[in-house]
Enzyme design. Sequence first.
Site, PDB file in Angstrom:
ATOM      1  N   CYS A   1     -33.001  -9.590   4.893  1.00  0.00           N
ATOM      2  CA  CYS A   1     -32.008  -8.546   5.138  1.00  0.00           C
ATOM      3  C   CYS A   1     -31.666  -8.526   6.636  1.00  0.00           C
ATOM      4  CB  CYS A   1     -32.575  -7.193   4.711  1.00  0.00           C
ATOM      5  SG  CYS A   1     -31.429  -5.819   4.955  1.00  0.00           S
TER       6      CYS A   1
ATOM      7  N   LYS B   1      16.485 -15.885   3.815  1.00  0.00           N
ATOM      8  CA  LYS B   1      16.424 -14.417   3.911  1.00  0.00           C
ATOM      9  C   LYS B   1      15.597 -14.095   5.153  1.00  0.00           C
ATOM     10  CE  LYS B   1      15.659 -10.239   1.193  1.00  0.00           C
ATOM     11  NZ  LYS B   1      15.176  -9.471   2.300  1.00  0.00           N
TER      12      LYS B   1
ATOM     13  N   GLU C   1      21.423 -10.475  10.721  1.00  0.00           N
ATOM     14  CA  GLU C   1      20.052 -10.015  10.871  1.00  0.00           C
ATOM     15  C   GLU C   1      19.600 -10.261  12.309  1.00  0.00           C
ATOM     16  OE1 GLU C   1      19.102  -8.811   7.973  1.00  0.00           O
ATOM     17  OE2 GLU C   1      16.909  -8.648   7.982  1.00  0.00           O
TER      18      GLU C   1
ATOM     19  N   CYS D   1     -31.137  -6.387  -1.440  1.00  0.00           N
ATOM     20  CA  CYS D   1     -32.266  -5.962  -0.621  1.00  0.00           C
ATOM     21  C   CYS D   1     -32.919  -4.843  -1.428  1.00  0.00           C
ATOM     22  CB  CYS D   1     -31.765  -5.426   0.719  1.00  0.00           C
ATOM     23  SG  CYS D   1     -33.014  -4.505   1.605  1.00  0.00           S
TER      24      CYS D   1
ATOM     25  N   SER E   1      22.468  -3.355  -0.429  1.00  0.00           N
ATOM     26  CA  SER E   1      21.251  -4.156  -0.344  1.00  0.00           C
ATOM     27  C   SER E   1      21.314  -5.199  -1.458  1.00  0.00           C
ATOM     28  CB  SER E   1      20.024  -3.258  -0.401  1.00  0.00           C
ATOM     29  OG  SER E   1      19.687  -2.981  -1.710  1.00  0.00           O
TER      30      SER E   1
ATOM     31  N   LYS F   1      12.560 -13.705  -3.723  1.00  0.00           N
ATOM     32  CA  LYS F   1      11.469 -13.329  -2.811  1.00  0.00           C
ATOM     33  C   LYS F   1      10.291 -14.276  -2.988  1.00  0.00           C
ATOM     34  CE  LYS F   1      11.110  -9.346  -1.239  1.00  0.00           C
ATOM     35  NZ  LYS F   1      11.445  -8.360  -0.266  1.00  0.00           N
TER      36      LYS F   1
ATOM     37  N   GLU G   1       0.837  -1.200   0.000  1.00  0.00           N
ATOM     38  CA  GLU G   1       0.000   0.000   0.000  1.00  0.00           C
ATOM     39  C   GLU G   1       0.877   1.256   0.000  1.00  0.00           C
ATOM     40  OE1 GLU G   1      -3.847  -1.845   2.409  1.00  0.00           O
ATOM     41  OE2 GLU G   1      -2.095  -1.203   3.494  1.00  0.00           O
TER      42      GLU G   1
HETATM   43  S1  IVH Z   1      23.388 -10.558   2.472  1.00  0.00           S
HETATM   44  C1  IVH Z   1      25.821  -7.717   0.127  1.00  0.00           C
HETATM   45  N1  IVH Z   1      22.083 -12.535   3.581  1.00  0.00           N
HETATM   46  O1  IVH Z   1      18.082  -8.690   3.213  1.00  0.00           O
HETATM   47  C2  IVH Z   1      24.986  -8.705   0.851  1.00  0.00           C
HETATM   48  N2  IVH Z   1      21.051 -10.391   3.597  1.00  0.00           N
HETATM   49  O2  IVH Z   1      17.332  -7.238   0.788  1.00  0.00           O
HETATM   50  C3  IVH Z   1      24.140  -8.071   1.868  1.00  0.00           C
HETATM   51  N3  IVH Z   1      18.893 -10.319   4.726  1.00  0.00           N
HETATM   52  O3  IVH Z   1      19.726  -5.695   3.941  1.00  0.00           O
HETATM   53  C4  IVH Z   1      23.091  -8.840   2.473  1.00  0.00           C
HETATM   54  N4  IVH Z   1      18.840 -12.432   5.314  1.00  0.00           N
HETATM   55  O4  IVH Z   1      18.811  -7.097   5.902  1.00  0.00           O
HETATM   56  C5  IVH Z   1      22.067 -11.230   3.278  1.00  0.00           C
HETATM   57  N5  IVH Z   1      21.080 -14.364   4.563  1.00  0.00           N
HETATM   58  C6  IVH Z   1      21.060 -13.070   4.259  1.00  0.00           C
HETATM   59  C7  IVH Z   1      19.993 -12.240   4.629  1.00  0.00           C
HETATM   60  C8  IVH Z   1      20.019 -10.893   4.259  1.00  0.00           C
HETATM   61  C9  IVH Z   1      18.200 -11.269   5.358  1.00  0.00           C
HETATM   62  C10 IVH Z   1      18.436  -8.926   4.552  1.00  0.00           C
HETATM   63  C11 IVH Z   1      19.434  -7.873   4.911  1.00  0.00           C
HETATM   64  C12 IVH Z   1      19.600  -7.052   3.671  1.00  0.00           C
HETATM   65  C13 IVH Z   1      18.353  -7.345   2.930  1.00  0.00           C
HETATM   66  C14 IVH Z   1      18.525  -7.138   1.437  1.00  0.00           C
END
Ligand code: IVH
Length: 692
Positions: A416, A113, A181, A435, A80, A322, A33
């Site tokens: 109703c 992740k 993390e 209704c 990231s 993802k 959103e």
């Molecule tokens: S590696 C250059 N490994 O995902 C590599 N990130 O979308 C940097 N994250 O900011 C990240 N699990 O907060 C890596 N096994 C994992 C991860 C991971 C979660 C998060 C992390 C990063 C974000 C990127």
Amino acid sequence: MELADRIAELRELIAHHNRRYHELDDPEITDGEFDLLARELQRLEAEHPDLAGPDSPVAAVGGAPNTAFSPVVHSVRMASLDNAMDLDELRAWGERVLRGLNGVPARFVGELKIDGVAISIRYESGQYVRAATRGDGTVGEDVTANVATVLGIPEVLAAPDPSAPLLEHRQIPDLLEVRGEVYLPIATFEDLNHAAGLSGEHRFVNPRNAAAGSLRQKDAAVTARRRLQMWAYQVGEIKGAAPMTSHHESLEYLAGLGFPVNPEIRLLDDLEAVIAHCQYWQEHRHDLGYEIDGVVIKVDDLAQRELLGSTSRAPRWAIAFKFPPEERTTMLNDIQVSVGRTGRVTPFAVLEPVFVSGSTVAMATLHNEDQVRIKDVRPGDTVVVRKAGDVIPEVVGPVLALRPSDSEPWVFPTRCPCPMASTLQRPEGEANTRCVELACPFQRDQRVIYWASRQAMDIDGLGERTITQLSAASMIADPADLYSLTADQVEHLEGFARPSAEKLIAAIAESRQRPLPRLLTALGIKHLGPAAAAALSQRLGTLDRVIAADAAELAAVEGVGPVIAGSIRAWFDVSSNRAFIEKLRAAEIDFGDPERAATTAGGAANDLPQVLEGMTVVVSGTLPGYTRDGAIEAITSRGGKSPGSVSAKTDALVVGDAPGASKVAKAEQLRIPILDAAGFEKLLVRGHIPSQ
Ligand code: IVH
């Protein structure tokens, strides 16, 4: 609404939601959103640089460091990751990697992740010295005291494996930055929210926000009580240790130093193994005690990583696969029906509240009688719930294995649910049940709710709760009655006092002056949405001229057409509707200015470039950032036509989410270009069909 007003409104909304997310860790809306709002503002600002201003919140999306914590400049940037949204994108990434390595085979590491908060922790001579959040990747926030309380993070590094083949790997490095993390296990999150609920405190929407909020406590003792955990997944800077040659080896080294390294990390020999690994976790994501939102795939060989390098945003050697929208199961406690302003009776599921893709869901529409039958959902079922397009909650279906043995199919009510309990009707061949009692109090309330809503007369502070109270106390029977309410009457309602009652009366009075398109929309005439209302207002100028026009005259207005025209005519021909109009006139509602129509008729109602003059563009499905009417208005306000069906005259078909199959088939058959959301944006700016 004027463009400048919409831009101002979007800025305010985005700044508000940014603050809720990044500073308060307590979002009110889902990421999806939020993206819609941000994309709409970005689009409007790109189209109208004169209105953009220097302080746009969309430029700041992604969280400036919170000023409550000191800034920390990361010695190695915290990049990231790029995303792969499906297996095709994942495969394409893998193939790009292999091409980048000139055909030399690569091994990959598959990691979960983790859906938490990224941190970087620094050790000097084996001692914990500092921890920082990612921030914008270059500068983060100093959360040293808080991270020190996270379970499993060593204060002093352990002596690494004495049997490691390299001498240096048996030593503690002089300097080490570890990335990982911080997360809250689901059970801990639930305990936290349960306790918060009991003591009437604030509840967190999901484990990730709870983790982020806990990490940003000013008092580290509070963080400690939250029992955060961490998985280490990457070495940042390292000095005084042997250079590692592979990622999996560096993770083993981290584990040896005492860091929690996730046990599900796997070395994968080729792309097929990578894909199988991702598929496995997509199916088993809920087998874990913590939330994951995908799988991270990294090239294992560190020399190969060097070769591949990074873009300004993210490394080329890693990708985040993802997962598609999340599904959850919950109990369907009941199926009830609601009555809309047109009398349509819609069944909806009353669910045991469940957290799905960023927010708690307690209700979901079941659309109509047939949908309930087709899905075969029954009160007492355990059902699968997901967010359609990641925004609207949807009941996917029952978990039959868990159905109670005495379960009975749900039966659509015959009467109703309002106190009049009139008999409901479902005309032969139609999906909807209605209704048809015009005096139905539930319909009446819905008409007033619609009248006061943002898209119609936009009466500030007049919501559903107040309207149902006013109606139950017989103070109003239709929207016109709102205008004779007094503060004396309103102040006795629940939740009101003298000042708030006066404020509401002032807001109602102020709505008398709303522009004609809003008034036309507020009447709630079938098919008459904001776009057609704007077209009518522009051409005819006053409500009286709309009432006086015959169906042919109405249909001749660009953007109206015979269906809308017929519906408008039929509505004004009903005597009770005419009586309502006279009641509005007596209440001194502004019916429009007779002068205006004469001066603007025929010309563009805005100063947008009329780049679509002479073009016919059909829209099917929902486009990100637009309501259905909004997408049509984007076309007509630039001089184009947007009829409801594809014909030989159509120049392009724009498809969003869930487009109509017949329109797509027809466009394909007629070889009419089909545009996606991105193509649509280009079309709106440039006025010609972008090459595909
Ligand atoms: S590696 C250059 N490994 O995902 C590599 N990130 O979308 C940097 N994250 O900011 C990240 N699990 O907060 C890596 N096994 C994992 C991860 C991971 C979660 C998060 C992390 C990063 C974000 C990127």
